[in-house]
Motif scaffolding. Structure first.
Motif, PDB file in Angstrom:
ATOM      1  N   MET A 164       0.855  -1.177   0.000  1.00  0.00           N
ATOM      2  CA  MET A 164       0.000   0.000   0.000  1.00  0.00           C
ATOM      3  C   MET A 164       0.899   1.237   0.000  1.00  0.00           C
ATOM      4  O   MET A 164       1.781   1.377   0.816  1.00  0.00           O
ATOM      5  CB  MET A 164      -0.875  -0.009   1.250  1.00  0.00           C
ATOM      6  CG  MET A 164      -1.703   1.247   1.423  1.00  0.00           C
ATOM      7  SD  MET A 164      -2.697   1.263   2.915  1.00  0.00           S
ATOM      8  CE  MET A 164      -1.472   1.623   4.161  1.00  0.00           C
ATOM      9  N   ASN A 165       0.624   2.113  -0.934  1.00  0.00           N
ATOM     10  CA  ASN A 165       1.372   3.358  -1.027  1.00  0.00           C
ATOM     11  C   ASN A 165       0.397   4.522  -0.829  1.00  0.00           C
ATOM     12  O   ASN A 165      -0.527   4.696  -1.618  1.00  0.00           O
ATOM     13  CB  ASN A 165       2.049   3.448  -2.399  1.00  0.00           C
ATOM     14  CG  ASN A 165       2.955   4.642  -2.511  1.00  0.00           C
ATOM     15  OD1 ASN A 165       3.454   5.156  -1.517  1.00  0.00           O
ATOM     16  ND2 ASN A 165       3.166   5.105  -3.720  1.00  0.00           N
ATOM     17  N   SER A 202      -8.648  12.859   4.402  1.00  0.00           N
ATOM     18  CA  SER A 202      -8.852  12.001   3.239  1.00  0.00           C
ATOM     19  C   SER A 202      -7.490  11.475   2.823  1.00  0.00           C
ATOM     20  O   SER A 202      -6.488  12.176   2.959  1.00  0.00           O
ATOM     21  CB  SER A 202      -9.456  12.780   2.066  1.00  0.00           C
ATOM     22  OG  SER A 202     -10.733  13.251   2.376  1.00  0.00           O
ATOM     23  N   VAL A 203      -7.462  10.254   2.329  1.00  0.00           N
ATOM     24  CA  VAL A 203      -6.216   9.692   1.818  1.00  0.00           C
ATOM     25  C   VAL A 203      -6.460   9.103   0.434  1.00  0.00           C
ATOM     26  O   VAL A 203      -7.564   8.662   0.120  1.00  0.00           O
ATOM     27  CB  VAL A 203      -5.621   8.602   2.747  1.00  0.00           C
ATOM     28  CG1 VAL A 203      -5.230   9.177   4.079  1.00  0.00           C
ATOM     29  CG2 VAL A 203      -6.559   7.441   2.922  1.00  0.00           C
ATOM     30  N   SER A 226      -1.367   1.486  11.212  1.00  0.00           N
ATOM     31  CA  SER A 226      -0.291   2.329  11.736  1.00  0.00           C
ATOM     32  C   SER A 226       0.227   3.285  10.667  1.00  0.00           C
ATOM     33  O   SER A 226       0.478   4.457  10.947  1.00  0.00           O
ATOM     34  CB  SER A 226       0.860   1.475  12.261  1.00  0.00           C
ATOM     35  OG  SER A 226       0.462   0.753  13.389  1.00  0.00           O
ATOM     36  N   GLU A 227       0.407   2.781   9.446  1.00  0.00           N
ATOM     37  CA  GLU A 227       0.885   3.626   8.352  1.00  0.00           C
ATOM     38  C   GLU A 227      -0.105   4.748   8.049  1.00  0.00           C
ATOM     39  O   GLU A 227       0.295   5.901   7.865  1.00  0.00           O
ATOM     40  CB  GLU A 227       1.125   2.789   7.094  1.00  0.00           C
ATOM     41  CG  GLU A 227       2.331   1.890   7.178  1.00  0.00           C
ATOM     42  CD  GLU A 227       2.492   0.992   5.952  1.00  0.00           C
ATOM     43  OE1 GLU A 227       1.773   1.193   4.946  1.00  0.00           O
ATOM     44  OE2 GLU A 227       3.334   0.088   6.007  1.00  0.00           O
ATOM     45  N   GLU A 264      -5.086   5.640  -6.857  1.00  0.00           N
ATOM     46  CA  GLU A 264      -6.250   4.987  -7.456  1.00  0.00           C
ATOM     47  C   GLU A 264      -7.485   4.947  -6.565  1.00  0.00           C
ATOM     48  O   GLU A 264      -8.603   4.907  -7.074  1.00  0.00           O
ATOM     49  CB  GLU A 264      -5.898   3.556  -7.864  1.00  0.00           C
ATOM     50  CG  GLU A 264      -4.851   3.496  -8.949  1.00  0.00           C
ATOM     51  CD  GLU A 264      -4.479   2.079  -9.339  1.00  0.00           C
ATOM     52  OE1 GLU A 264      -4.998   1.130  -8.720  1.00  0.00           O
ATOM     53  OE2 GLU A 264      -3.679   1.923 -10.264  1.00  0.00           O
ATOM     54  N   ILE A 265      -7.314   4.902  -5.255  1.00  0.00           N
ATOM     55  CA  ILE A 265      -8.450   4.752  -4.342  1.00  0.00           C
ATOM     56  C   ILE A 265      -8.423   5.881  -3.322  1.00  0.00           C
ATOM     57  O   ILE A 265      -7.389   6.123  -2.691  1.00  0.00           O
ATOM     58  CB  ILE A 265      -8.401   3.401  -3.604  1.00  0.00           C
ATOM     59  CG1 ILE A 265      -8.469   2.261  -4.614  1.00  0.00           C
ATOM     60  CG2 ILE A 265      -9.535   3.292  -2.587  1.00  0.00           C
ATOM     61  CD1 ILE A 265      -8.205   0.902  -4.017  1.00  0.00           C
ATOM     62  N   LYS A 266      -9.560   6.560  -3.148  1.00  0.00           N
ATOM     63  CA  LYS A 266      -9.657   7.642  -2.174  1.00  0.00           C
ATOM     64  C   LYS A 266     -10.590   7.217  -1.043  1.00  0.00           C
ATOM     65  O   LYS A 266     -11.668   6.673  -1.288  1.00  0.00           O
ATOM     66  CB  LYS A 266     -10.197   8.912  -2.831  1.00  0.00           C
ATOM     67  CG  LYS A 266     -10.245  10.098  -1.885  1.00  0.00           C
ATOM     68  CD  LYS A 266     -10.630  11.363  -2.624  1.00  0.00           C
ATOM     69  CE  LYS A 266     -10.501  12.564  -1.699  1.00  0.00           C
ATOM     70  NZ  LYS A 266     -10.695  13.820  -2.417  1.00  0.00           N
TER      71      LYS A 266
END
Length: 84
Positions: free
Chosen positions: A1-2, A22-23, A70-71, A28-30
Motif C-alpha cells: 500500500m502506497n 482524506s487519503v 499504523s501507516e 487509485e483509491i480515495k
C-alpha cells in the motif's frame, strides 16, 4: 500500500473531534471522512462508518492489518501537525 496523498481539515470547538482527513492509495483509491480524535491516550484516527438499521455502526473502509492502520495513522497525524 502506497499512500500517495493526504489532506486534513482541522476542526475546532468539538469535544474530541480535531479534524477530518482524506487519503489516496496508490493514486487509485480515495478514502474520505477519516476522523482525527484526541483522547486521554493521545491522538488517533477513526475510519469512516455508518449507522445501520439496528443502531450499530459498521465500518465500510478500514485497514485489515495493524501495519496498514499504523501507516495510515502516522501519515494522517503527520499532516495534521503540519496544518495550520
Amino acid at each position: 500500500m502506497n499512500i500517495t496523498k493526504v489532506t486534513v481539515k482541522k476542526i475546532e470547538g468539538l469535544q474530541t473531534l480535531r479534524g477530518v482527513a482524506s487519503v489516496v492509495l496508490d493514486d487509485e483509491i480515495k478514502i474520505r471522512d477519516i476522523k482525527i480524535l484526541e483522547r486521554e491516550s493521545g491522538f488517533s484516527i477513526m475510519m469512516p462508518n455508518k449507522k445501520i438499521a439496528d443502531g450499530k455502526y459498521v465500518g465500510y473502509a478500514y485497514p485489515v492489518t495493524e501495519k496498514a492502520r499504523s501507516e495510515l495513522q502516522e501519515a494522517i497525524l503527520e499532516k495534521y501537525y503540519e496544518a495550520d
